[in-house]
Design a protein around this motif. Structure first.
Motif, PDB file in Angstrom:
ATOM      1  N   ARG A  83      31.624  59.684  29.370  1.00  0.00           N
ATOM      2  CA  ARG A  83      30.915  60.268  28.220  1.00  0.00           C
ATOM      3  C   ARG A  83      30.854  61.775  28.411  1.00  0.00           C
ATOM      4  O   ARG A  83      30.354  62.253  29.424  1.00  0.00           O
ATOM      5  CB  ARG A  83      29.512  59.689  28.080  1.00  0.00           C
ATOM      6  CG  ARG A  83      28.815  60.100  26.781  1.00  0.00           C
ATOM      7  CD  ARG A  83      27.620  59.209  26.515  1.00  0.00           C
ATOM      8  NE  ARG A  83      27.072  59.450  25.193  1.00  0.00           N
ATOM      9  CZ  ARG A  83      25.955  60.151  24.957  1.00  0.00           C
ATOM     10  NH1 ARG A  83      25.271  60.658  25.969  1.00  0.00           N
ATOM     11  NH2 ARG A  83      25.528  60.323  23.729  1.00  0.00           N
ATOM     12  N   GLY A  84      31.382  62.516  27.427  1.00  0.00           N
ATOM     13  CA  GLY A  84      31.447  63.961  27.581  1.00  0.00           C
ATOM     14  C   GLY A  84      32.353  64.320  28.741  1.00  0.00           C
ATOM     15  O   GLY A  84      33.507  63.910  28.800  1.00  0.00           O
ATOM     16  N   GLY A  85      31.841  65.059  29.703  1.00  0.00           N
ATOM     17  CA  GLY A  85      32.617  65.425  30.880  1.00  0.00           C
ATOM     18  C   GLY A  85      32.323  64.579  32.095  1.00  0.00           C
ATOM     19  O   GLY A  85      32.789  64.882  33.194  1.00  0.00           O
ATOM     20  N   THR A 106      34.652  70.994  30.505  1.00  0.00           N
ATOM     21  CA  THR A 106      35.604  70.288  29.654  1.00  0.00           C
ATOM     22  C   THR A 106      35.184  68.828  29.559  1.00  0.00           C
ATOM     23  O   THR A 106      34.267  68.389  30.254  1.00  0.00           O
ATOM     24  CB  THR A 106      37.041  70.402  30.208  1.00  0.00           C
ATOM     25  OG1 THR A 106      37.963  69.780  29.304  1.00  0.00           O
ATOM     26  CG2 THR A 106      37.156  69.732  31.570  1.00  0.00           C
ATOM     27  N   GLN A 107      35.866  68.071  28.689  1.00  0.00           N
ATOM     28  CA  GLN A 107      35.491  66.678  28.462  1.00  0.00           C
ATOM     29  C   GLN A 107      36.609  65.737  28.882  1.00  0.00           C
ATOM     30  O   GLN A 107      37.790  66.124  28.936  1.00  0.00           O
ATOM     31  CB  GLN A 107      35.154  66.455  26.993  1.00  0.00           C
ATOM     32  CG  GLN A 107      33.920  67.201  26.530  1.00  0.00           C
ATOM     33  CD  GLN A 107      33.477  66.782  25.149  1.00  0.00           C
ATOM     34  OE1 GLN A 107      34.238  66.231  24.368  1.00  0.00           O
ATOM     35  NE2 GLN A 107      32.214  67.049  24.824  1.00  0.00           N
ATOM     36  N   CYS A 109      39.332  63.240  28.304  1.00  0.00           N
ATOM     37  CA  CYS A 109      40.199  62.926  27.161  1.00  0.00           C
ATOM     38  C   CYS A 109      40.963  61.626  27.370  1.00  0.00           C
ATOM     39  O   CYS A 109      41.702  61.188  26.483  1.00  0.00           O
ATOM     40  CB  CYS A 109      41.167  64.068  26.878  1.00  0.00           C
ATOM     41  SG  CYS A 109      42.146  64.603  28.309  1.00  0.00           S
ATOM     42  N   TYR A 122      41.207  65.060  32.048  1.00  0.00           N
ATOM     43  CA  TYR A 122      40.431  66.107  31.394  1.00  0.00           C
ATOM     44  C   TYR A 122      41.366  67.037  30.629  1.00  0.00           C
ATOM     45  O   TYR A 122      42.532  67.210  30.987  1.00  0.00           O
ATOM     46  CB  TYR A 122      39.636  66.908  32.429  1.00  0.00           C
ATOM     47  CG  TYR A 122      38.458  66.162  33.013  1.00  0.00           C
ATOM     48  CD1 TYR A 122      37.196  66.285  32.451  1.00  0.00           C
ATOM     49  CD2 TYR A 122      38.614  65.328  34.117  1.00  0.00           C
ATOM     50  CE1 TYR A 122      36.106  65.608  32.986  1.00  0.00           C
ATOM     51  CE2 TYR A 122      37.540  64.638  34.662  1.00  0.00           C
ATOM     52  CZ  TYR A 122      36.285  64.783  34.089  1.00  0.00           C
ATOM     53  OH  TYR A 122      35.215  64.100  34.609  1.00  0.00           O
TER      54      TYR A 122
END
Length: 413
Positions: A83-85, A106-107, A109, A122
């Motif tokens: 979740r998120g980063g 960063t998150q 991906c 990421y």
């Protein structure tokens, strides 16, 4: 006339050393930079591994809930969320967080599993190409790499190789994150002519034993192209193509309402692909050989816009389950036979013992994989659920559902 300068063995050796130094310096800079700012909280390895369900229980209760914006993984007796980063491990019995790896810059991906490790991808300015390999039980970092990838990628792994596929390229990595294949648009085109084609759009890529099967569409070709390349050529930047055919059996290259053909599973003898409805024909799941010839076909129904692309194909225990948006297609991966089409489902399902368990509107339903008959339907509650696909995975004795960003674990009542 000026004669070209001859390069000696010493010159070449020095050049090679410079290249290595540049690569190492880039790697060190990456680890000292963005990845070096990560927060890593690890956990000790447990003394025992929890047991697993062997069938769908007659009754289930809601054990715990959390949130995730990527499909959850179940690996090593741990539920892994992103979740998120942040990537985190959870105890499947209680949902308690056991470890976490977090980036604030960063998150995530992409999230996948390969060779017993969690691979967290990421995004940076070059695409979805910063990768961290984490132990699923302890959260300890095992390997990392940084490279160029497409910004939107699909991730798969078969235990030997991890495949990163985007619209312009396919990269294949070993368990230590060393790249073995670079197919499509290269990082730096220093050796022109080593890639078989250019300008094609890659729809999907899957492992198929010692090979990688790629489904792509090329601007000058009326039908999709089915290509097989070796998973570990001599040079990663020079893919070894073993077969490639333009397959009329896989429909038109033109998308239908944004929906394109895509691979469901692949093997040494051929592949199974989903084809959207077109030219008056229903959507289908088709088996083809490596010459692109249709061997068998099953008609399926889909909602408007076709089968949802953001729902992964679940491949486990020799079974690939594919969600059409209204039903689940169960494919025997070794034989490439679509054995069941289960209507009225909400997602691809999970293998539990000798059963395939699929999510329905108000229940989880189990079908025996040998007899293909319905075994049991167990009611479940989904607080806050309204619409959309439901993913399902088995983690020890918990069945973990996910819809939207909600993760809900069920245990035997």
């Amino acid at each position: 006339m000026v004669k070209p300068e001859r390069r000696t063995g010493v010159d070449l050796a020095v050049s090679a050393v410079i290249v290595i130094v540049v690569i190492v310096a880039g790697f060190v800079a990456w680890n000292a930079g963005s990845a070096g700012k990560a927060v890593s909280e690890t956990a000790p390895a447990p003394s025992t591994v929890p047991g697993s369900l062997i069938e769908l229980p007659a009754a289930l209760h809601e054990a715990w809930t959390t949130e995730a914006d990527r499909p959850v993984l179940a690996l090593g007796g741990t539920v892994v969320t992103a979740r998120g980063g942040e990537v985190a491990g959870h105890d499947p019995a209680t949902g308690k967080r056991t470890w976490r790896y977090a980036r604030g810059d960063t998150q995530v991906c992409g999230l996948t599993a390969n060779a017993g490790l969690v691979l967290a991808f990421y995004r940076d300015v070059r695409g979805c190409g910063e990768v961290m390999a984490l132990d699923p039980v302890t959260g300890q970092r095992r390997a990392s790499r940084s490279g160029r990838e497409d910004h939107e990628v699909t991730l798969t792994g078969d235990g030997n190789y991890a495949i990163v596929q985007g619209p312009t390229r396919v990269d294949v990595f070993r368990s230590d994150l060393v790249r073995t294949v670079e197919y499509g648009k290269p990082d730096v085109p220093v050796n022109p002519g080593v890639q078989p084609r250019s300008g094609c759009t890659i729809g999907s890529a899957l492992p198929s034993g010692a090979s990688i099967t790629v489904l792509e569409t090329c601007p000058t070709e009326p039908y999709p192209r089915l290509t097989v390349i070796g998973a570990s050529p001599k040079e990663a930047s020079e893919p070894q193509e073993t077969s490639s055919v333009v397959a009329s059996a896989l429909g038109s290259s033109e998308p239908v309402d944004g929906d394109r053909p895509r691979l469901v599973t692949a093997a040494a003898a051929g592949a199974v692909a989903y084809l959207p409805a077109q030219d008056g024909r229903s959507a289908r799941v088709v088996t083809v050989d490596l010459q692109g010839r249709e061997l068998r076909s099953v008609d399926v129904t889909t909602p408007a816009g076709g089968a949802p692309r953001d729902v992964p194909v679940v491949t486990e225990a020799g079974i690939a389950s594919f969600f059409t948006g209204t039903s689940t297609v169960v494919v025997d991966a070794p034989s490439l036979v679509a054995e069941m089409v289960i209507p009225g489902t909400l997602g691809p399902g999970a293998v539990v013992g000798g059963q395939i368990v699929v999510p329905g509107p108000t229940s989880l339903t189990a079908y025996d994989l040998n007899s293909r008959t319905l075994v049991r339907s167990t009611p479940v509650a989904r607080p806050g659920y309204s619409t959309g696909p439901v993913l399902l995975t088995l983690a020890s004795d918990a069945l973990v559902s996910q819809w939207g960003e909600t993760v809900q674990a069920y245990r035997p009542a």
